[in-house]
Design a protein around this motif. Structure first.
Motif, PDB file in Angstrom:
ATOM      1  N   ASP A   7      23.116  42.152 -33.086  1.00 56.66           N
ATOM      2  CA  ASP A   7      24.514  42.505 -33.316  1.00 56.66           C
ATOM      3  C   ASP A   7      25.349  42.047 -32.123  1.00 56.66           C
ATOM      4  OD1 ASP A   7      23.942  43.734 -35.733  1.00 56.66           O
ATOM      5  OD2 ASP A   7      23.601  45.689 -34.787  1.00 56.66           O
ATOM      6  N   PRO A   8      26.637  41.747 -32.356  1.00 56.96           N
ATOM      7  CA  PRO A   8      27.525  41.372 -31.244  1.00 56.96           C
ATOM      8  C   PRO A   8      27.613  42.501 -30.209  1.00 56.96           C
ATOM      9  CG  PRO A   8      28.532  40.862 -33.350  1.00 56.96           C
ATOM     10  CD  PRO A   8      27.306  41.681 -33.649  1.00 56.96           C
ATOM     11  N   VAL A   9      27.916  42.119 -28.976  1.00 55.25           N
ATOM     12  CA  VAL A   9      27.971  43.061 -27.856  1.00 55.25           C
ATOM     13  C   VAL A   9      29.254  42.852 -27.049  1.00 55.25           C
ATOM     14  CG1 VAL A   9      25.452  43.210 -27.679  1.00 55.25           C
ATOM     15  CG2 VAL A   9      26.691  41.504 -26.337  1.00 55.25           C
ATOM     16  N   PRO A  10      29.624  43.824 -26.196  1.00 52.73           N
ATOM     17  CA  PRO A  10      30.792  43.657 -25.334  1.00 52.73           C
ATOM     18  C   PRO A  10      30.567  42.557 -24.286  1.00 52.73           C
ATOM     19  CG  PRO A  10      30.117  45.960 -25.433  1.00 52.73           C
ATOM     20  CD  PRO A  10      29.038  45.160 -26.077  1.00 52.73           C
ATOM     21  N   LEU A  11      31.654  42.058 -23.738  1.00 50.43           N
ATOM     22  CA  LEU A  11      31.634  41.049 -22.682  1.00 50.43           C
ATOM     23  C   LEU A  11      31.201  41.692 -21.368  1.00 50.43           C
ATOM     24  CD1 LEU A  11      32.460  38.042 -22.140  1.00 50.43           C
ATOM     25  CD2 LEU A  11      34.706  38.921 -21.492  1.00 50.43           C
ATOM     26  N   ASN A  12      30.205  41.097 -20.700  1.00 47.94           N
ATOM     27  CA  ASN A  12      29.778  41.544 -19.371  1.00 47.94           C
ATOM     28  C   ASN A  12      30.663  40.871 -18.331  1.00 47.94           C
ATOM     29  OD1 ASN A  12      27.376  43.048 -20.181  1.00 47.94           O
ATOM     30  ND2 ASN A  12      26.584  41.044 -20.781  1.00 47.94           N
ATOM     31  N   ILE A  13      31.159  41.650 -17.380  1.00 50.59           N
ATOM     32  CA  ILE A  13      32.036  41.094 -16.354  1.00 50.59           C
ATOM     33  C   ILE A  13      31.403  41.349 -14.999  1.00 50.59           C
ATOM     34  CG2 ILE A  13      34.350  41.155 -15.347  1.00 50.59           C
ATOM     35  CD1 ILE A  13      35.336  42.027 -18.158  1.00 50.59           C
ATOM     36  N   TYR A  14      31.234  40.255 -14.234  1.00 49.52           N
ATOM     37  CA  TYR A  14      30.531  40.312 -12.953  1.00 49.52           C
ATOM     38  C   TYR A  14      31.414  39.777 -11.825  1.00 49.52           C
ATOM     39  CZ  TYR A  14      26.406  40.516 -16.014  1.00 49.52           C
ATOM     40  OH  TYR A  14      25.493  40.849 -16.976  1.00 49.52           O
ATOM     41  N   PRO A  15      31.250  40.333 -10.613  1.00 50.08           N
ATOM     42  CA  PRO A  15      31.921  39.777  -9.443  1.00 50.08           C
ATOM     43  C   PRO A  15      31.103  38.635  -8.835  1.00 50.08           C
ATOM     44  CG  PRO A  15      30.802  41.787  -8.824  1.00 50.08           C
ATOM     45  CD  PRO A  15      30.576  41.597 -10.310  1.00 50.08           C
ATOM     46  N   GLN A  16      31.725  37.532  -8.568  1.00 50.31           N
ATOM     47  CA  GLN A  16      31.224  36.407  -7.773  1.00 50.31           C
ATOM     48  C   GLN A  16      30.077  35.597  -8.366  1.00 50.31           C
ATOM     49  OE1 GLN A  16      33.317  35.751  -5.452  1.00 50.31           O
ATOM     50  NE2 GLN A  16      32.352  33.907  -4.685  1.00 50.31           N
ATOM     51  N   ALA A  17      29.068  36.221  -8.941  1.00 51.51           N
ATOM     52  CA  ALA A  17      27.917  35.474  -9.462  1.00 51.51           C
ATOM     53  C   ALA A  17      27.176  36.336 -10.477  1.00 51.51           C
ATOM     54  CB  ALA A  17      26.971  35.092  -8.321  1.00 51.51           C
ATOM     55  N   LEU A  18      26.348  35.678 -11.265  1.00 47.67           N
ATOM     56  CA  LEU A  18      25.493  36.431 -12.180  1.00 47.67           C
ATOM     57  C   LEU A  18      24.408  37.138 -11.380  1.00 47.67           C
ATOM     58  CD1 LEU A  18      25.034  33.805 -15.040  1.00 47.67           C
ATOM     59  CD2 LEU A  18      26.448  35.870 -15.083  1.00 47.67           C
ATOM     60  N   PRO A  19      23.969  38.300 -11.839  1.00 45.65           N
ATOM     61  CA  PRO A  19      22.865  38.982 -11.157  1.00 45.65           C
ATOM     62  C   PRO A  19      21.610  38.111 -11.147  1.00 45.65           C
ATOM     63  CG  PRO A  19      23.858  40.389 -12.829  1.00 45.65           C
ATOM     64  CD  PRO A  19      24.435  39.026 -13.006  1.00 45.65           C
ATOM     65  N   GLN A  20      20.738  38.362 -10.212  1.00 48.20           N
ATOM     66  CA  GLN A  20      19.466  37.638 -10.127  1.00 48.20           C
ATOM     67  C   GLN A  20      18.342  38.601 -10.447  1.00 48.20           C
ATOM     68  OE1 GLN A  20      19.189  34.271  -9.549  1.00 48.20           O
ATOM     69  NE2 GLN A  20      21.407  34.378  -9.777  1.00 48.20           N
ATOM     70  N   GLU A  21      17.892  38.563 -11.677  1.00 46.24           N
ATOM     71  CA  GLU A  21      16.825  39.476 -12.094  1.00 46.24           C
ATOM     72  C   GLU A  21      15.503  38.746 -12.274  1.00 46.24           C
ATOM     73  OE1 GLU A  21      18.094  41.813 -15.412  1.00 46.24           O
ATOM     74  OE2 GLU A  21      19.851  42.521 -14.353  1.00 46.24           O
ATOM     75  N   GLY A  22      15.454  37.479 -11.917  1.00 49.06           N
ATOM     76  CA  GLY A  22      14.204  36.760 -11.943  1.00 49.06           C
ATOM     77  C   GLY A  22      13.782  36.220 -13.292  1.00 49.06           C
ATOM     78  N   THR A  23      14.622  36.371 -14.322  1.00 50.53           N
ATOM     79  CA  THR A  23      14.216  35.883 -15.635  1.00 50.53           C
ATOM     80  C   THR A  23      14.382  34.376 -15.751  1.00 50.53           C
ATOM     81  OG1 THR A  23      16.399  36.153 -16.613  1.00 50.53           O
ATOM     82  CG2 THR A  23      14.901  38.060 -16.704  1.00 50.53           C
ATOM     83  N   GLY A  24      15.353  33.819 -15.028  1.00 54.54           N
ATOM     84  CA  GLY A  24      15.619  32.384 -15.105  1.00 54.54           C
ATOM     85  C   GLY A  24      16.334  31.987 -16.382  1.00 54.54           C
ATOM     86  N   ASP A  25      16.659  32.937 -17.242  1.00 55.77           N
ATOM     87  CA  ASP A  25      17.322  32.651 -18.507  1.00 55.77           C
ATOM     88  C   ASP A  25      18.736  33.232 -18.468  1.00 55.77           C
ATOM     89  OD1 ASP A  25      18.136  32.225 -21.094  1.00 55.77           O
ATOM     90  OD2 ASP A  25      16.318  33.041 -22.001  1.00 55.77           O
TER      91      ASP A  25
END
Length: 160
Positions: free
Chosen positions: A35-53
């Protein structure tokens, strides 16, 4: 730092602006379209969670401070802010760029109708947007370059 406050104000502004809007979502199993989801809004860069995707963060808008310049102490500092937008859409017609363009246009209209944010940050021209011209389906990305005037900081001592 005032530029960090501008970033914070913009993140809050965009969170409010996109409340209630839903966008295509990522699924690690492409056989299932979530299903569609809300827009994620981040400061400066995407988080680094190690998924690489990158898809795990989509849909996203990143508010990135790029540069600032002040030529004279009596003039406002000019700050460039880039908005990076990413959508992950399994649309078989390969038209996910429409979501990116709609986000860009929503931002453009909001910024230039309101003009002043946080009672002290003023958006200026030029306003420039770009789409990625590479075919990277199911990812669709774009960016917006915005320019801002920050408040002038005057010395406390009138003799300076």
């Amino acid at each position: 730092m005032i530029a960090l406050d501008l970033q914070s104000v913009l993140i809050s502004e965009f969170q409010t602006l996109f409340t209630g809007q839903l966008f295509p979502a990522y699924s690690p199993n492409t056989g299932d379209i979530p299903d569609p989801v809300p827009l994620n809004i981040y400061p400066q860069a995407l988080p680094q969670e190690g998924t690489g995707d990158l898809g795990v963060y989509a849909p996203y808008l990143v508010v990135q401070l790029i540069s600032g310049k002040q030529n004279d102490e009596t003039e406002p500092e000019d700050v460039k802010v880039i908005l990076n937008i990413g959508i992950h859409s399994y649309d078989e017609q390969n038209q996910g760029h429409i979501y990116v363009l709609n986000i860009i246009e929503t931002v453009r209209q909001h910024l230039f109708l309101k003009r002043t944010f946080g009672n002290k940050y003023f958006v200026t021209l030029p306003f420039e947007w770009k789409l990625n011209d590479d075919d990277i389906w199911p990812y669709f990305v774009g960016s917006v370059e915005t320019n801002w005037n920050l408040p002038v900081i005057m010395p406390d001592d009138p003799n300076l």
